[in-house]
Motif scaffolding. Structure first.
Motif, PDB file in Angstrom:
ATOM      1  N   GLY A 108       0.902  -1.388   0.016  1.00  0.00           N
ATOM      2  CA  GLY A 108      -0.028   0.016  -0.009  1.00  0.00           C
ATOM      3  C   GLY A 108       0.775   1.222  -0.097  1.00  0.00           C
ATOM      4  O   GLY A 108       0.214   2.222   0.212  1.00  0.00           O
ATOM      5  N   LEU A 109       2.117   1.309  -0.171  1.00  0.00           N
ATOM      6  CA  LEU A 109       2.987   2.274  -0.186  1.00  0.00           C
ATOM      7  C   LEU A 109       3.189   2.979  -1.482  1.00  0.00           C
ATOM      8  O   LEU A 109       3.260   1.959  -2.494  1.00  0.00           O
ATOM      9  CB  LEU A 109       4.221   2.021   0.459  1.00  0.00           C
ATOM     10  N   PRO A 110       3.281   4.162  -1.795  1.00  0.00           N
ATOM     11  CA  PRO A 110       3.216   4.693  -2.914  1.00  0.00           C
ATOM     12  C   PRO A 110       5.002   4.189  -3.584  1.00  0.00           C
ATOM     13  O   PRO A 110       5.783   4.364  -2.863  1.00  0.00           O
ATOM     14  CB  PRO A 110       3.268   6.217  -3.006  1.00  0.00           C
ATOM     15  N   THR A 111       4.807   4.196  -4.972  1.00  0.00           N
ATOM     16  CA  THR A 111       6.146   3.836  -5.583  1.00  0.00           C
ATOM     17  C   THR A 111       6.547   4.857  -6.552  1.00  0.00           C
ATOM     18  O   THR A 111       5.797   5.779  -7.266  1.00  0.00           O
ATOM     19  CB  THR A 111       6.355   2.512  -6.270  1.00  0.00           C
ATOM     20  N   ARG A 112       7.627   5.270  -6.787  1.00  0.00           N
ATOM     21  CA  ARG A 112       8.220   6.043  -7.960  1.00  0.00           C
ATOM     22  C   ARG A 112       8.275   5.476  -9.150  1.00  0.00           C
ATOM     23  O   ARG A 112       8.425   4.189  -9.234  1.00  0.00           O
ATOM     24  CB  ARG A 112       9.517   6.885  -7.483  1.00  0.00           C
ATOM     25  N   ALA A 113       8.101   6.593 -10.158  1.00  0.00           N
ATOM     26  CA  ALA A 113       8.342   5.776 -11.638  1.00  0.00           C
ATOM     27  C   ALA A 113       9.809   5.479 -11.921  1.00  0.00           C
ATOM     28  O   ALA A 113      10.811   6.072 -11.059  1.00  0.00           O
ATOM     29  CB  ALA A 113       8.003   7.098 -12.582  1.00  0.00           C
ATOM     30  N   ARG A 114      10.048   4.413 -12.682  1.00  0.00           N
ATOM     31  CA  ARG A 114      11.323   3.768 -12.577  1.00  0.00           C
ATOM     32  C   ARG A 114      11.587   3.379 -14.152  1.00  0.00           C
ATOM     33  O   ARG A 114      10.908   2.548 -14.757  1.00  0.00           O
ATOM     34  CB  ARG A 114      11.620   2.694 -11.672  1.00  0.00           C
ATOM     35  N   ILE A 115      12.899   3.612 -14.579  1.00  0.00           N
ATOM     36  CA  ILE A 115      13.387   3.386 -15.725  1.00  0.00           C
ATOM     37  C   ILE A 115      14.367   1.930 -15.598  1.00  0.00           C
ATOM     38  O   ILE A 115      15.254   2.377 -14.845  1.00  0.00           O
ATOM     39  CB  ILE A 115      14.195   4.370 -16.814  1.00  0.00           C
ATOM     40  N   VAL A 116      14.163   0.821 -15.975  1.00  0.00           N
ATOM     41  CA  VAL A 116      14.964  -0.245 -15.801  1.00  0.00           C
ATOM     42  C   VAL A 116      15.722  -0.621 -17.105  1.00  0.00           C
ATOM     43  O   VAL A 116      15.092  -0.963 -17.912  1.00  0.00           O
ATOM     44  CB  VAL A 116      14.239  -1.631 -15.356  1.00  0.00           C
ATOM     45  N   LEU A 117      16.840  -0.727 -17.026  1.00  0.00           N
ATOM     46  CA  LEU A 117      17.667  -0.933 -18.140  1.00  0.00           C
ATOM     47  C   LEU A 117      18.405  -2.218 -17.687  1.00  0.00           C
ATOM     48  O   LEU A 117      18.767  -2.815 -16.944  1.00  0.00           O
ATOM     49  CB  LEU A 117      19.026  -0.156 -18.454  1.00  0.00           C
ATOM     50  N   TYR A 118      18.385  -3.336 -19.250  1.00  0.00           N
ATOM     51  CA  TYR A 118      18.624  -4.568 -18.925  1.00  0.00           C
ATOM     52  C   TYR A 118      20.015  -4.680 -19.517  1.00  0.00           C
ATOM     53  O   TYR A 118      20.259  -4.625 -20.836  1.00  0.00           O
ATOM     54  CB  TYR A 118      17.562  -5.659 -19.682  1.00  0.00           C
ATOM     55  N   ARG A 119      21.113  -5.005 -18.684  1.00  0.00           N
ATOM     56  CA  ARG A 119      22.332  -5.031 -18.863  1.00  0.00           C
ATOM     57  C   ARG A 119      22.766  -5.830 -19.833  1.00  0.00           C
ATOM     58  O   ARG A 119      23.495  -5.602 -20.896  1.00  0.00           O
ATOM     59  CB  ARG A 119      23.244  -5.121 -17.739  1.00  0.00           C
ATOM     60  N   ARG A 120      22.456  -7.483 -19.883  1.00  0.00           N
ATOM     61  CA  ARG A 120      22.991  -8.314 -20.704  1.00  0.00           C
ATOM     62  C   ARG A 120      22.440  -8.086 -22.060  1.00  0.00           C
ATOM     63  O   ARG A 120      23.081  -8.348 -23.174  1.00  0.00           O
ATOM     64  CB  ARG A 120      22.747  -9.611 -20.134  1.00  0.00           C
ATOM     65  N   PRO A 121      20.922  -7.772 -22.278  1.00  0.00           N
ATOM     66  CA  PRO A 121      20.565  -7.580 -23.709  1.00  0.00           C
ATOM     67  C   PRO A 121      21.129  -6.546 -24.486  1.00  0.00           C
ATOM     68  O   PRO A 121      21.786  -6.395 -25.638  1.00  0.00           O
ATOM     69  CB  PRO A 121      19.139  -7.533 -23.601  1.00  0.00           C
ATOM     70  N   LEU A 122      21.421  -5.372 -23.664  1.00  0.00           N
ATOM     71  CA  LEU A 122      21.945  -4.431 -24.281  1.00  0.00           C
ATOM     72  C   LEU A 122      23.601  -4.654 -24.735  1.00  0.00           C
ATOM     73  O   LEU A 122      24.044  -4.187 -25.698  1.00  0.00           O
ATOM     74  CB  LEU A 122      22.006  -2.969 -23.324  1.00  0.00           C
ATOM     75  N   GLU A 123      24.444  -5.361 -23.752  1.00  0.00           N
ATOM     76  CA  GLU A 123      25.595  -5.638 -24.171  1.00  0.00           C
ATOM     77  C   GLU A 123      25.828  -6.527 -25.263  1.00  0.00           C
ATOM     78  O   GLU A 123      26.863  -6.428 -26.072  1.00  0.00           O
ATOM     79  CB  GLU A 123      26.451  -6.160 -22.675  1.00  0.00           C
ATOM     80  N   ALA A 124      24.833  -7.459 -25.387  1.00  0.00           N
ATOM     81  CA  ALA A 124      24.814  -8.372 -26.433  1.00  0.00           C
ATOM     82  C   ALA A 124      24.628  -7.807 -28.005  1.00  0.00           C
ATOM     83  O   ALA A 124      24.923  -8.308 -28.938  1.00  0.00           O
ATOM     84  CB  ALA A 124      23.943  -9.433 -26.174  1.00  0.00           C
ATOM     85  N   ARG A 125      24.080  -6.665 -27.910  1.00  0.00           N
ATOM     86  CA  ARG A 125      23.732  -5.830 -29.194  1.00  0.00           C
ATOM     87  C   ARG A 125      24.857  -4.870 -29.488  1.00  0.00           C
ATOM     88  O   ARG A 125      24.569  -4.195 -30.672  1.00  0.00           O
ATOM     89  CB  ARG A 125      22.269  -5.245 -29.118  1.00  0.00           C
ATOM     90  N   ALA A 126      25.622  -4.679 -28.761  1.00  0.00           N
ATOM     91  CA  ALA A 126      26.728  -3.652 -29.080  1.00  0.00           C
ATOM     92  C   ALA A 126      28.198  -4.431 -29.356  1.00  0.00           C
ATOM     93  O   ALA A 126      28.378  -5.456 -28.839  1.00  0.00           O
ATOM     94  CB  ALA A 126      26.996  -2.741 -27.795  1.00  0.00           C
ATOM     95  N   LYS A 127      28.667  -3.775 -30.352  1.00  0.00           N
ATOM     96  CA  LYS A 127      30.099  -4.790 -30.982  1.00  0.00           C
ATOM     97  C   LYS A 127      31.201  -4.076 -30.198  1.00  0.00           C
ATOM     98  O   LYS A 127      32.242  -4.853 -30.095  1.00  0.00           O
ATOM     99  CB  LYS A 127      30.116  -4.233 -32.555  1.00  0.00           C
ATOM    100  N   ASP A 128      31.230  -2.939 -29.640  1.00  0.00           N
ATOM    101  CA  ASP A 128      32.408  -2.411 -28.923  1.00  0.00           C
ATOM    102  C   ASP A 128      31.804  -1.292 -27.645  1.00  0.00           C
ATOM    103  O   ASP A 128      30.544  -1.024 -27.737  1.00  0.00           O
ATOM    104  CB  ASP A 128      33.411  -1.614 -29.809  1.00  0.00           C
ATOM    105  N   PRO A 129      32.526  -1.084 -26.816  1.00  0.00           N
ATOM    106  CA  PRO A 129      32.310  -0.053 -25.704  1.00  0.00           C
ATOM    107  C   PRO A 129      31.532   1.262 -26.426  1.00  0.00           C
ATOM    108  O   PRO A 129      30.569   1.802 -25.814  1.00  0.00           O
ATOM    109  CB  PRO A 129      33.376   0.245 -25.069  1.00  0.00           C
ATOM    110  N   LEU A 130      32.057   1.564 -27.393  1.00  0.00           N
ATOM    111  CA  LEU A 130      31.510   2.983 -27.610  1.00  0.00           C
ATOM    112  C   LEU A 130      30.130   2.699 -28.428  1.00  0.00           C
ATOM    113  O   LEU A 130      29.196   3.625 -28.207  1.00  0.00           O
ATOM    114  CB  LEU A 130      32.470   3.489 -28.967  1.00  0.00           C
ATOM    115  N   GLU A 131      29.954   1.928 -29.110  1.00  0.00           N
ATOM    116  CA  GLU A 131      28.569   1.574 -29.593  1.00  0.00           C
ATOM    117  C   GLU A 131      27.541   1.101 -28.478  1.00  0.00           C
ATOM    118  O   GLU A 131      26.314   1.418 -28.390  1.00  0.00           O
ATOM    119  CB  GLU A 131      28.652   0.166 -30.359  1.00  0.00           C
ATOM    120  N   LEU A 132      27.989   0.441 -27.250  1.00  0.00           N
ATOM    121  CA  LEU A 132      27.276   0.485 -26.273  1.00  0.00           C
ATOM    122  C   LEU A 132      26.765   1.726 -25.520  1.00  0.00           C
ATOM    123  O   LEU A 132      25.704   1.697 -25.081  1.00  0.00           O
ATOM    124  CB  LEU A 132      27.932  -0.667 -25.325  1.00  0.00           C
TER     125      LEU A 132
END
Length: 158
Positions: A108-132
């Motif tokens: 029953g407590l209020p929650t704040r809005a939240r953006i959740v980034l998923y690390r492994r799927p994002l890392e899997a789609r980048a070829k190098d650190p700059l692209e990530l």
């Protein structure tokens, strides 16, 4: 009754095969190489969020940004409900991030809005650190735009 073999196994658990044990850390904590992949990703998210937050500081005071390793996917094969699919940024069938609106938790407590980034799927789609770094920035811009109800170009200031 303890045997000689038992005492050898107990000794082996405490030290390496030369009897010296661990000599120390591989890298000092002050070097970038000492950071884990998750810690490096967290730093990357903070770097990508900094210019967005600098421009939209007052509008983002009730928004949290979090990082999770992988998204929770319903394995029963059911289609996600429209409410669950809302606010999710996909690449094909894999979620890259999710915008969780503010609400009320199970106690029953209020929650704040939240953006959740998923690390492994994002890392899997980048070829190098700059692209990530570019991908993380683009995903954050998309999600902040969805949170504020604006176009992504407005968030970036173009």
């Amino acid at each position: 009754m303890a045997t000689a073999r038992d005492s050898r196994q107990r000794q082996r658990l405490r030290r390496d095969r030369h009897g010296r044990g661990l000599r120390g850390v591989l890298f000092p904590a002050s070097l970038p190489a000492a950071a884990s992949r998750a810690e490096k990703f967290d730093a990357l998210v903070l770097d990508a969020l900094e210019p967005i937050e600098a421009r939209w500081r007052h509008e983002l005071t009730k928004l949290d940004v979090a990082v999770d390793d992988v998204p929770e996917i319903d394995r029963r094969g059911e289609e996600p409900s429209p409410e669950a699919a809302e606010g999710v940024l996909h690449d094909g069938s894999v979620p890259l991030s999710r915008l969780v609106p503010a609400g009320v938790d199970s106690s029953g407590l209020p929650t704040r809005a939240r953006i959740v980034l998923y690390r492994r799927p994002l890392e899997a789609r980048a070829k190098d650190p700059l692209e990530l770094a570019d991908l993380v920035h683009d995903v954050l811009v998309e999600q902040v735009a969805g949170y504020l109800g604006l176009e992504p170009d407005v968030i970036e200031g173009e």
